[in-house]
Design a protein around this motif. Structure first.
Motif, PDB file in Angstrom:
ATOM      1  N   ASP A  58      -6.038  -7.961  -1.091  1.00 37.75           N
ATOM      2  CA  ASP A  58      -7.094  -8.155  -2.080  1.00 37.75           C
ATOM      3  C   ASP A  58      -6.712  -7.548  -3.426  1.00 37.75           C
ATOM      4  N   LEU A  59      -6.220  -6.300  -3.381  1.00 38.24           N
ATOM      5  CA  LEU A  59      -5.906  -5.598  -4.628  1.00 38.24           C
ATOM      6  C   LEU A  59      -4.825  -6.326  -5.418  1.00 38.24           C
ATOM      7  N   TYR A  60      -3.766  -6.733  -4.755  1.00 36.51           N
ATOM      8  CA  TYR A  60      -2.643  -7.320  -5.496  1.00 36.51           C
ATOM      9  C   TYR A  60      -2.861  -8.788  -5.825  1.00 36.51           C
ATOM     10  N   ILE A  61      -3.702  -9.477  -5.099  1.00 35.63           N
ATOM     11  CA  ILE A  61      -4.101 -10.829  -5.515  1.00 35.63           C
ATOM     12  C   ILE A  61      -4.915 -10.736  -6.800  1.00 35.63           C
ATOM     13  N   ALA A 115      -8.363  -0.438 -14.544  1.00 32.28           N
ATOM     14  CA  ALA A 115      -8.488   0.402 -13.345  1.00 32.28           C
ATOM     15  C   ALA A 115      -7.394   0.065 -12.336  1.00 32.28           C
ATOM     16  N   ILE A 116      -7.092  -1.228 -12.167  1.00 35.00           N
ATOM     17  CA  ILE A 116      -6.051  -1.636 -11.221  1.00 35.00           C
ATOM     18  C   ILE A 116      -4.683  -1.150 -11.683  1.00 35.00           C
ATOM     19  N   LEU A 117      -4.431  -1.220 -12.980  1.00 33.65           N
ATOM     20  CA  LEU A 117      -3.152  -0.740 -13.506  1.00 33.65           C
ATOM     21  C   LEU A 117      -2.948   0.732 -13.179  1.00 33.65           C
ATOM     22  N   ASP A 118      -4.014   1.510 -13.293  1.00 40.16           N
ATOM     23  CA  ASP A 118      -3.923   2.936 -12.941  1.00 40.16           C
ATOM     24  C   ASP A 118      -3.631   3.109 -11.449  1.00 40.16           C
ATOM     25  N   ILE A 119      -4.267   2.279 -10.620  1.00 36.81           N
ATOM     26  CA  ILE A 119      -4.028   2.366  -9.171  1.00 36.81           C
ATOM     27  C   ILE A 119      -2.579   2.021  -8.847  1.00 36.81           C
ATOM     28  N   ARG A 127      -4.326 -12.891   4.040  1.00 37.80           N
ATOM     29  CA  ARG A 127      -5.591 -12.160   3.932  1.00 37.80           C
ATOM     30  C   ARG A 127      -6.712 -12.918   4.629  1.00 37.80           C
ATOM     31  N   ASN A 128      -6.760 -14.223   4.389  1.00 39.34           N
ATOM     32  CA  ASN A 128      -7.819 -15.019   5.011  1.00 39.34           C
ATOM     33  C   ASN A 128      -7.691 -15.035   6.536  1.00 39.34           C
ATOM     34  N   ALA A 129      -6.445 -15.060   7.028  1.00 36.82           N
ATOM     35  CA  ALA A 129      -6.246 -15.009   8.473  1.00 36.82           C
ATOM     36  C   ALA A 129      -6.764 -13.694   9.039  1.00 36.82           C
ATOM     37  N   LEU A 130      -6.556 -12.602   8.321  1.00 34.82           N
ATOM     38  CA  LEU A 130      -7.066 -11.295   8.769  1.00 34.82           C
ATOM     39  C   LEU A 130      -8.590 -11.252   8.721  1.00 34.82           C
ATOM     40  N   LYS A 131      -9.157 -11.832   7.680  1.00 35.48           N
ATOM     41  CA  LYS A 131     -10.621 -11.828   7.539  1.00 35.48           C
ATOM     42  C   LYS A 131     -11.287 -12.700   8.598  1.00 35.48           C
ATOM     43  N   ASN A 132     -10.611 -13.756   8.997  1.00 37.42           N
ATOM     44  CA  ASN A 132     -11.208 -14.717   9.932  1.00 37.42           C
ATOM     45  C   ASN A 132     -10.818 -14.440  11.384  1.00 37.42           C
ATOM     46  N   ALA A 174       0.801  -1.215   0.000  1.00 43.71           N
ATOM     47  CA  ALA A 174       0.000   0.000   0.000  1.00 43.71           C
ATOM     48  C   ALA A 174       0.838   1.270   0.000  1.00 43.71           C
ATOM     49  N   ASN A 175       2.037   1.207   0.591  1.00 47.48           N
ATOM     50  CA  ASN A 175       2.795   2.437   0.820  1.00 47.48           C
ATOM     51  C   ASN A 175       4.186   2.471   0.203  1.00 47.48           C
ATOM     52  N   ASN A 176       4.686   1.328  -0.257  1.00 43.46           N
ATOM     53  CA  ASN A 176       6.049   1.319  -0.790  1.00 43.46           C
ATOM     54  C   ASN A 176       6.167   0.376  -1.982  1.00 43.46           C
ATOM     55  N   ILE A 177       5.136   0.352  -2.813  1.00 41.32           N
ATOM     56  CA  ILE A 177       5.157  -0.543  -3.974  1.00 41.32           C
ATOM     57  C   ILE A 177       6.271  -0.153  -4.944  1.00 41.32           C
TER      58      ILE A 177
END
Length: 639
Positions: free
Chosen positions: A512-515, A578-582, A473-478, A432-435
């Motif tokens: 989620d975004l990068y998956i 849209a993701i490419l722009d992000i 991600r799933n661990a965070l969601k659960n 999110a911050n250092n791609i």
């Protein structure tokens, strides 16, 4: 031999040019190892001329020479025991690094040696029991010698990980990181270990010779001692303190340099590597195009291709490719075959003593960045957290972490109910911050790679990393009941850290975004590969049709699990735009944030630094993004 080990060693014993060169040293069936039987005794007039030119011998009859030998370029030298000499015509040596010294032997002592044609020995010191190949240059040295049985640093047990043993990897000149990893990390596989021991025994037997070797067009100059060593063709040893019981390999366009106060003992140094500026390499293997410099110390370790150590200390480590280690810091007992990480100044990755014995270790994980002044306590396992950052000045407790692309930092304030020694973890923070750093490293490693014998995957977003991201991600969601603060008990994989609710949400969003980005990029590649057009059965059904493409099959499963397939291929490609722009915007913004901070603090920051708008990698990213969007438009434009 197991299929896995056989695949990893790749028939090296039969194909090794190093072992073939060693075989030359074992040839005792001819009068000369260099010239076969095409040698003759010195003529009386040649002996007379040699004596007139200040040369001495305990037995001129034991000195045999090539048929076209001439004594004209041999002065003030001594010959003892059985010596074999080629032709030296006195013209300037053409070997790079020879300083234009003329071919010949001058003010040198030669003992039981064979000296090839075109060599230049000037103040070479005592050269004893060695075969010196054509075109070699030996100048201003102390001694170059070999005992009657030299294994050249092969078969040394290197105790990576636990310093007290348990993960030993026996060295051989052409050792690779996959072989070392298999041996070090599969200690329960007794069959593999037994087969490796058998392999090493055979390799050492073939690499053991009765004399030393100085290769074709090799240069050994201004060096104190070379002992029991194989100095390969085109190697340069210049200004070294010591090279002992070692193999040093090179190629015409992959020069290997040992120089400027370097100390090398009981080690194997591969093609294109450097040990310079008072560096120490002891009981170690340096894989191709690695380097140790500026007082760097590498002991009982294996360095992967393109890895560099300067100023710091590396002991009992298995380091993979592209590890950067350029300042005074310490890494002990590290298992890091994935490599692609960095150790910053003052990092202390070596708290492996528990007051009982030095029996602890760290598994570092791909792309992990250990920041300035970090203190990492053992045992630790960061393999489930690739491309994570341990922030400046952070002390970590023994732990295992399972969240890729995370930031681990000191908490801004003490969280209620959390031990004060715990840090704060930010899952997915790097995404999110250092791609910028992640994407830049992909290109950087690809461009900087010099290795020719090792295969790398430069892609960060590949199946094994994506699977870790999905699990995280799933661990965070659960996590269960929503709380302000989470620990390892609520979310496994957090280690000795705490997580805030906001960071949990941010982590889910980043993963989620990068998956999705990964899966849709693979979809684009698949559509392009099969040439499917909108409206055709092969287009909309592309995600349902199995294939023999391993990576696409993985992406297909990710698409199905994520429910992306329900949108249809056209909508997914539009979503990818849209993701490419992000991603492009995030890449720009992660660099721009650093620029904005720098401009606020340093008055002339913009005069001495390349800002985001002019950054070559940012420009390349924008060009690639535009090209991908154009490619997508050409596919779906008419749909």
């Amino acid at each position: 031999m197991s299929t896995n080990l056989k695949k990893l060693t790749g028939g090296v014993i039969d194909e090794s040019s190093f072992l073939k060169s060693v075989q030359l040293l074992k040839n005792d069936k001819s009068r000369s190892r260099l010239f076969g039987n095409d040698v003759r005794s010195l003529r009386d007039d040649e002996i007379r001329m040699l004596k007139e030119q200040g040369n001495v011998s305990d037995n001129w009859a034991a000195v045999l020479v090539a048929g076209d030998f001439t004594p004209a370029a041999i002065f003030s030298s001594s010959f003892y025991g059985e010596c074999r000499l080629g032709r030296f015509d006195g013209t300037a040596s053409g070997t790079p690094g020879s300083l234009g010294l003329p071919q010949g032997i001058c003010r040198s002592t030669v003992i039981n040696c064979e000296i090839g044609s075109g060599c230049a020995l000037h103040d070479a010191g005592a050269v004893s029991n060695c075969v010196v190949m054509d075109g070699a240059v030996l100048a201003n040295n102390g001694s170059i010698s070999a005992s009657g049985s030299c294994s050249f640093g092969n078969g040394i047990e290197i105790a990576v990980g636990n310093e007290t043993g348990g993960r030993e990897v026996a060295s051989f000149a052409e050792l690779t990181i996959p072989v070392a990893e298999a041996v070090a990390k599969n200690r329960a596989d007794k069959k593999l270990l037994d087969e490796y021991r058998e392999f090493i025994a055979q390799y050492v037997e073939r690499s053991t010779a009765p004399s030393g070797y100085i290769g074709k067009n090799a240069v050994v100059r201004n060096t104190g001692t070379v002992e029991d060593s194989f100095i390969g063709d085109f190697v340069s040893v210049i200004g070294a303190t010591l090279v002992r019981n070692s193999t040093v390999l090179a190629a015409p366009d992959e020069k290997t340099v040992i120089g400027h106060g370097a100390f090398v003992a009981d080690s194997c140094i591969q093609w294109g590597s450097e040990v310079t500026s008072m560096a120490i390499v002891d009981k170690s293997v340096l894989c191709e195009h690695s380097h140790v410099e500026r007082h760097g110390k590498v002991t009982m370790s294996i360095l992967g291709p393109n890895t560099g150590v300067a100023e710091g200390e590396v002991t009992s480590c298995l380091l993979g490719p592209f590890v950067g280690f350029h300042h005074q810091s310490m890494l002990i007992a590290g298992i890091w075959p994935e490599g692609k990480g960095n150790v910053a100044y003052g990092a202390n990755i070596g708290s492996n003593h528990t007051s009982k014995s030095p029996d602890q270790e760290i598994w570092c994980g791909e792309g992990v960045f250990f920041g300035l002044g970090t203190n990492i306590k053992f045992p630790s396992d960061f393999t489930g957290a690739p491309y994570s950052i341990i922030a400046t000045g952070v002390d970590t407790l023994p732990q295992r972490i399972g969240f890729p692309f995370s930031l681990i930092n000191k908490p801004a304030s003490q969280a209620p109910g959390v031990p004060p020694s715990f840090n704060e973890i930010f899952p997915g923070w790097v995404l999110a911050n250092n791609i910028y750093s992640v994407r830049r490293n992909e290109g950087k490693y690809r461009k900087r790679n010099k290795a020719r014998r090792s295969a790398f995957s430069f892609e960060v977003f590949r199946p094994e990393i994506i699977d870790m991201m999905i699990g995280a991600r799933n661990a965070l969601k659960n996590a269960g009941r929503v709380k302000e603060i989470y620990g390892e008990g609520e979310i496994p994989g957090l280690g000795k850290n705490f997580l805030t609710e906001q960071s949990r949400k941010n982590g889910i969003d980043a993963y989620d975004l990068y998956i999705e980005y990964y899966a849709l990029m693979k979809m684009l590649d698949r559509v392009t590969a099969v040439g499917a057009k909108p409206g055709s059965p092969g287009f909309e059904g592309i995600c349902e049709k199995p294939s023999d493409d391993r990576e696409w099959e993985h992406a297909r499963r990710v698409i199905a699990a994520g429910g992306y397939g329900a949108r249809g291929v056209k909508k997914n490609l539009e979503r990818l735009v849209a993701i490419l722009d992000i991603v492009a915007d995030d890449t720009f913004r992660s660099k721009q944030r650093d620029d904005e901070r720098g401009v606020r603090i340093i008055p002339d920051y913009s005069d001495v630094n390349t800002l985001a708008g002019a950054d070559s990698f940012i420009k390349e990213t924008l060009r690639e993004t535009a090209a991908l969007k154009s490619r997508i438009e050409s596919i779906i434009g008419g749909a």
